[in-house]
Design a protein around this motif. Structure first.
Motif, PDB file in Angstrom:
ATOM      1  N   SER A 134      57.556  17.878 103.486  1.00 25.34           N
ATOM      2  CA  SER A 134      58.163  18.832 102.557  1.00 25.34           C
ATOM      3  C   SER A 134      57.524  18.765 101.178  1.00 25.34           C
ATOM      4  O   SER A 134      57.433  19.778 100.475  1.00 25.34           O
ATOM      5  CB  SER A 134      59.662  18.567 102.461  1.00 25.34           C
ATOM      6  N   ILE A 175      63.023  27.218 100.927  1.00 26.69           N
ATOM      7  CA  ILE A 175      64.066  27.039 101.940  1.00 26.69           C
ATOM      8  C   ILE A 175      63.680  27.751 103.239  1.00 26.69           C
ATOM      9  O   ILE A 175      63.875  27.220 104.343  1.00 26.69           O
ATOM     10  CB  ILE A 175      65.412  27.560 101.399  1.00 26.69           C
ATOM     11  N   LEU A 178      60.950  25.639 104.932  1.00 33.09           N
ATOM     12  CA  LEU A 178      61.496  24.398 105.483  1.00 33.09           C
ATOM     13  C   LEU A 178      62.336  24.663 106.731  1.00 33.09           C
ATOM     14  O   LEU A 178      62.285  23.896 107.705  1.00 33.09           O
ATOM     15  CB  LEU A 178      62.335  23.683 104.415  1.00 33.09           C
ATOM     16  N   ALA A 179      63.119  25.746 106.715  1.00 31.10           N
ATOM     17  CA  ALA A 179      63.942  26.067 107.877  1.00 31.10           C
ATOM     18  C   ALA A 179      63.081  26.428 109.079  1.00 31.10           C
ATOM     19  O   ALA A 179      63.385  26.025 110.217  1.00 31.10           O
ATOM     20  CB  ALA A 179      64.900  27.206 107.537  1.00 31.10           C
ATOM     21  N   ILE A 186      69.166  23.942 105.829  1.00 28.60           N
ATOM     22  CA  ILE A 186      68.605  23.300 104.634  1.00 28.60           C
ATOM     23  C   ILE A 186      69.616  23.374 103.493  1.00 28.60           C
ATOM     24  O   ILE A 186      70.239  24.417 103.265  1.00 28.60           O
ATOM     25  CB  ILE A 186      67.285  23.971 104.212  1.00 28.60           C
TER      26      ILE A 186
END
Length: 387
Positions: A134, A175, A178-179, A186
């Protein structure tokens, strides 16, 4: 943080001490031995990773004690935590946390089963790799932020990303990425530099573990005014802690210094005697001593008196009287002052010892004149027999 709790032994965290980060939010339960304490309420306090804890209803009336690993209601799914408080004191903690809505208090499902713990350990094993990946994603998106830690929910359906940022960050695109990458829900949570130092831990200049990593959970703002009240040198390198912010311990003794400072004479008041005028040079607040000088800018004819004597002289000056001497009847004995054992010590004494040690260990080298080849012993000439 991983929980290894055995129900066959103590079944509880220590209720009368503080320890490392897994006990950082531990509260002293002073009602634990009161009869009927656990029956007064069904609320329990459950702690998770870092400084996160929540309050839950024990709707199934489980026999919960401190240290039990439980599965609690989460959104979505369930989470795994450790019971850190039970009984009447939990209601006071809920009031302190300002949880007014009943929807904020969820339920305790059960004591964690082996299958729950397997999912928990599997989710925790992905935290470090997720954090590293991340960070790279945030760097590629050009975001001025640092992801300091990742916490997976007990069932692995949700991940909390703790980040540090000096300015406001628009992480809506982050977000989404990342999802799509980790396939979990998240949640972004911003933390400060002090919380980051407490999460990492370390040793302070006092030689002990950081307060924020052991027992502190509420951070109060610290200003340079706390250093001024204690007559501490305003050196940024000495006042800053491991988090590059002002040390939290600057606030520990401020109240004592403020209370003691009220008994000290004002700095701008000049004491007048028959001989000369006296200007305040320095103060020892905790000892209640003040030192005066006959010159306003330099140390000249310094005299140390008590704060009571200084106030008495100020009262005499207001009445138009001047004492013969400033320390008349109030001579401060030097024997009563704390002795500095290192006042006359040479700070370079350790360096000298090292030099002597190096000289002692150095191999002896002979002068060039002595470094000659050893002389061969003369062989005896064989004596010829006489004719």
């Amino acid at each position: 943080m991983q929980f290894h709790i055995s129900r066959d032994t103590d079944r509880g965290l220590c209720h009368c001490a503080c320890g490392r980060q897994d006990r950082q939010l531990n509260t002293y339960d002073w009602l634990y031995d009161v009869p009927g304490n656990d029956e007064d309420t069904d609320l329990v306090e459950v702690q998770f990773k870092n400084t996160r804890k929540g309050y839950y209803h024990n709707v199934n009336h489980l026999d919960l004690q401190k240290g039990d690993t439980v599965a609690v209601e989460a959104s979505p799914g369930h989470d795994i935590g450790v019971v850190t408080l039970t009984g009447r004191l939990v209601k006071l903690q809920v009031k302190k946390a300002n949880l007014k809505s009943p929807d904020e208090i969820k339920r305790v499902y059960r004591i964690a089963k082996p299958t729950d713990m397997d999912k928990y350990y599997e989710a925790k094993s992905r935290e470090h790799g997720t954090m590293i990946q991340s960070r790279q994603i945030a760097k590629d998106l050009g975001l001025q932020m640092k992801i300091g830690d990742v916490e997976y929910q007990g069932d692995g359906n949700k991940a909390i990303f703790y980040y540090i940022a000096d300015e406001r960050v628009d992480f809506r695109q982050l977000i989404k990425v990342l999802a799509d990458t980790f396939h979990v829900r998240i949640e972004m949570k911003q933390i400060g530099a002090r919380q980051e130092a407490g999460r990492i831990g370390g040793t302070g200049p006092c030689g002990r573990e950081l307060c924020c990593a052991t027992w502190m959970k509420n951070f109060v703002s610290v200003s340079t005014n706390a250093a001024r009240l204690q007559d501490i040198s305003l050196n940024p390198q000495k006042l800053a802690g491991m988090c590059a912010k002002l040390k939290c311990c600057l606030n520990y003794e401020v109240d004592d210094y403020v209370e003691a400072g009220r008994r000290m004479p004002a700095r701008d008041i000049i004491l007048q005697t028959i001989d000369s005028d006296w200007y305040l040079f320095k103060t020892d607040i905790l000892a209640g001593l003040v030192t005066y000088s006959t010159d306003k800018s330099i140390a000249a004819n310094l005299i140390t008196i008590t704060a009571e004597r200084a106030r008495a002289v100020i009262e005499m000056n207001r009445r138009g009287e001047k004492p013969e001497a400033l320390d008349e009847g109030d001579a401060v004995s030097t024997q009563d002052r704390p002795a500095d054992l290192l006042a006359d010590a040479d700070i370079s004494r350790f360096d000298k010892a090292k030099k002597k040690k190096k000289a002692k260990n150095r191999p002896n080298r002979q002068p060039a004149a002595q470094q000659r080849e050893p002389k061969q012993p003369k062989q005896r000439e064989q004596q010829q027999p006489r004719p």
